[in-house]
Design a protein around this motif. Structure first.
Motif, PDB file in Angstrom:
ATOM      1  N   TYR A 427       0.856  -1.190   0.000  1.00  0.00           N
ATOM      2  CA  TYR A 427       0.000   0.000   0.000  1.00  0.00           C
ATOM      3  C   TYR A 427       0.891   1.238   0.000  1.00  0.00           C
ATOM      4  CZ  TYR A 427      -3.580  -3.380   1.325  1.00  0.00           C
ATOM      5  OH  TYR A 427      -4.427  -4.455   1.353  1.00  0.00           O
ATOM      6  N   ASN A 452      -2.929   0.322  -4.248  1.00  0.00           N
ATOM      7  CA  ASN A 452      -2.384  -1.024  -4.147  1.00  0.00           C
ATOM      8  C   ASN A 452      -1.408  -1.189  -5.307  1.00  0.00           C
ATOM      9  OD1 ASN A 452      -1.945  -3.847  -4.482  1.00  0.00           O
ATOM     10  ND2 ASN A 452      -3.851  -4.296  -3.409  1.00  0.00           N
ATOM     11  N   VAL A 459      -7.009   2.390  -2.935  1.00  0.00           N
ATOM     12  CA  VAL A 459      -7.551   1.640  -1.810  1.00  0.00           C
ATOM     13  C   VAL A 459      -8.060   2.641  -0.779  1.00  0.00           C
ATOM     14  CG1 VAL A 459      -6.098  -0.382  -2.141  1.00  0.00           C
ATOM     15  CG2 VAL A 459      -5.285   1.460  -0.696  1.00  0.00           C
ATOM     16  N   GLU A 460      -9.063   2.221  -0.019  1.00  0.00           N
ATOM     17  CA  GLU A 460      -9.617   3.071   1.021  1.00  0.00           C
ATOM     18  C   GLU A 460      -9.083   2.623   2.373  1.00  0.00           C
ATOM     19  OE1 GLU A 460     -13.861   2.910   0.455  1.00  0.00           O
ATOM     20  OE2 GLU A 460     -13.758   4.383  -1.183  1.00  0.00           O
ATOM     21  N   GLN A 462     -10.345   1.644   5.104  1.00  0.00           N
ATOM     22  CA  GLN A 462     -10.908   0.428   5.701  1.00  0.00           C
ATOM     23  C   GLN A 462     -10.430  -0.836   4.987  1.00  0.00           C
ATOM     24  OE1 GLN A 462     -12.617   2.601   3.952  1.00  0.00           O
ATOM     25  NE2 GLN A 462     -14.114   1.612   2.620  1.00  0.00           N
ATOM     26  N   ASP A 463      -9.777  -0.697   3.811  1.00  0.00           N
ATOM     27  CA  ASP A 463      -9.179  -1.854   3.146  1.00  0.00           C
ATOM     28  C   ASP A 463      -7.878  -2.278   3.825  1.00  0.00           C
ATOM     29  OD1 ASP A 463     -11.197  -1.828   1.202  1.00  0.00           O
ATOM     30  OD2 ASP A 463     -10.087  -0.388  -0.026  1.00  0.00           O
ATOM     31  N   GLN A 552      -5.686  -4.646   9.130  1.00  0.00           N
ATOM     32  CA  GLN A 552      -6.574  -5.750   8.775  1.00  0.00           C
ATOM     33  C   GLN A 552      -5.845  -7.080   8.883  1.00  0.00           C
ATOM     34  OE1 GLN A 552      -9.696  -5.991   8.122  1.00  0.00           O
ATOM     35  NE2 GLN A 552     -10.532  -4.192   7.109  1.00  0.00           N
TER      36      GLN A 552
END
Length: 575
Positions: A427, A452, A459-460, A462-463, A552
């Protein structure tokens, strides 16, 4: 170079053929003459090689498969569509298809393929492959409908010919992404590396005269004045033919440019350009064509580069000299101050080599500095590549903007800036800013993007981090709480990320869920310190929210390769 080579193709005699449908006759080429012969043998089309590729003969008598940079390789193919055999003429931007009527061998051993055309006056035409039955690797093919007569090979012999690919810079002004020398490491020591606009060996853009005595021995330093402009010059004699001349600006004394001379100089650019490089080598190393001034003019200007097609070399000046003597009528063509393209065949025949290299230091906005590099990602100060695929390129954007928008009434004076912020696993977060004059008006905008690297998609937040930790951190942020109180909004009524981002945008702050970057990993935990960034136009300002978040994927929490502040940018200063 290629145009010159192409003009040197052997001019072959055109075999004129005609179709006499009533008598079923064709024409063969024999010792430059045309004679009629009966077609005597049918041939099964399935037995004919299906792919025929154009072969080019060059001046040295060698044959190559030449791949142009502005179109496909020219050739023919035979395919079966349903029950119908068809013949395809390929190579321009279109493919022309002809149904095959018949295929026969005439008594001269030529293969004659009769094709159906869309011409009312000539509904049929013949394609003749001369000496088809002989054991050859290349064949003369006459395609009468297109009035062409050239050499071709088929798929049985294609591997016997080397492919010669025309460099894209001969068709485009700027195509760095196709440069085969990209990221190629040149064997040169740091004290002999030329980095235009940045350094020449141990000389940096911020070197001042008082530093010289600390960098070089006393017997290596010669001070003098350049007579035409009374410019202070320091001549450094490093030995073994390595001479550099430092030209200083007036007060405050800074390096204006460094001139490198001496036939045995070991100084090189990162691409490999050095004293003695030929003009062909320079084209390939820099992956660009350019224009030079002619000869027999001002001594300092003769043979110098007038303009590079690649704008990244504006901090880099070369001076060429001929090493071969040309006939006077040819040399006159490369005399004078009129710019001459580096592809001009007479420059090659004159044996031009680099005589001097000038490295300019007075433009602090020079591009090309490598900021970060690993086995897959390389980030420069205004462009980035992942697995050699371009992620962004501010220089290219500016060129495209000028080409599309600039007019005599409204010149373009614009800047695109890209700055790396953080790299967490794959990221990558970066800042993009642009500003300047365009369309007779002014424009300015900034944004933060996180992508990405594998998919090149945005990408956000929360990803990457858990939504629970993001929501919890935002509701505890002091700026969010104060603004909610100011507008009599209960923070707990903001139930999800969409609610919170809508609230932030209602305050006149431009941001989105991709507008974040990582500061650092929190010590002794698996959490990360993250910054959510937004921009406000009235008044112009930045809004930066500090969050501590859970990743995550908790299996890989140590892969922060760099964080905010490692590189200077408009949002955060360099650590």
């Amino acid at each position: 170079m290629i145009r010159r080579i192409c003009l040197s193709l052997i001019i072959l005699s055109l075999l004129v053929a005609c179709k006499e449908t009533s008598e079923n006759k064709s024409i063969e080429k024999e010792s430059g003459k045309s004679t009629e012969t009966e077609i005597i043998t049918d041939i099964d089309i399935s037995d004919i090689p299906k792919k025929w590729t154009n072969v080019t003969e060059f001046e040295n008598g060698a044959y190559f498969i030449f791949e142009p940079c502005d179109r496909e390789i020219f050739g023919y193919s035979i395919k079966k569509n349903a029950e119908q055999w068809v013949f395809n003429s390929e190579g321009s931007h279109d493919i022309t298809t002809y149904p095959i009527i018949s295929a026969k061998i005439n008594n001269a051993g030529a293969l004659v393929i009769t094709l159906k055309t869309e011409e009312k006056e000539n509904p049929e035409t013949d394609l003749v492959i001369v000496e088809y039955l002989k054991d050859r690797t290349k064949f003369n093919i006459e395609f009468l409908y297109e009035d062409s007569y050239e050499l071709y090979t088929n798929e049985l012999h294609l591997n016997k010919y080397e492919k010669l690919i025309q460099p894209c810079y001969e068709c485009e002004k700027y195509c760095p992404e196709e440069n085969p020398n990209f990221l190629k490491k040149i064997d040169v020591s740091e004290d002999r590396l030329i980095n235009p606009g940045k350094n020449v060996g141990i000389l940096k853009h911020n070197t001042v005269p008082t530093d010289i005595s600390n960098l070089f021995r006393e017997n290596q330093i010669i001070e003098h004045t350049n007579p035409p402009f009374n410019q202070e010059v320091t001549h450094i004699r490093l030995g073994d033919g390595n001479d550099i001349y430092i030209h200083w600006t007036e007060k405050p004394y800074q390096i204006s440019y460094v001139r490198i001379a001496g036939g045995n100089s070991t100084f090189k650019t990162k691409e490999g350009v050095r004293i003695g490089s030929t003009i062909e080598e320079v084209e390939k190393m820099l992956w660009t064509q350019f224009q030079i001034r002619g000869f027999e003019i001002d001594r300092d200007l003769a043979g110098t580069v007038f303009k590079y097609n690649n704008p990244e070399y504006t901090q880099f000046q070369l001076k060429f000299k001929p090493t071969n003597q040309l006939p006077i009528e040819q040399f006159e063509q490369i005399m004078g101050d009129k710019p001459i393209p580096s592809s001009h065949y007479l420059l090659k025949e004159a044996g031009l080599i680099v005589e001097e290299i000038l490295v300019l230091f007075n433009n602090k906005a020079a591009t090309g500095e490598e900021l970060y590099s690993d086995s897959e990602l390389t980030i420069f100060d205004n462009k980035a590549y992942y697995k050699k695929q371009e992620l962004y390129n501010g220089t290219k954007q500016l060129l495209e903007l000028i080409e599309n928008e600039e007019t005599p009434e409204c010149p373009v004076s614009y800047t695109f800036l890209y700055h790396p912020l953080s790299l967490l696993g794959h990221y990558y977060s970066y800042e993009k800013s642009e500003y300047g004059s365009i369309a007779c008006g002014n424009s300015m905008q900034s944004e933060i993007n996180t992508i990405n690297l594998v998919t090149k998609e945005k990408v956000e937040i929360q990803d990457v981090f858990t939504e629970t930790s993001i929501l919890k951190a935002l509701k505890k942020d002091s700026w969010i709480i104060n603004k909610a109180n100011e507008f009599s909004i209960d923070v707990n009524s903001l139930n999800n990320l969409d609610d919170i981002f809508s609230f932030i945008e209602s305050l006149g702050v431009s941001t989105d869920k991709s507008s974040f970057a990582v500061l650092q990993k929190e010590s002794n935990t698996s959490k990360f310190m993250v910054r959510l960034i937004g921009y406000r136009q009235n008044p112009i300002d930045k809004v930066i929210l500090g969050l501590v978040l859970d990743k995550q994927d908790t299996k890989d929490t140590q892969n922060l390769r760099f964080g905010i502040g490692q590189f200077g940018n408009g949002v955060f200063p360099k650590n």
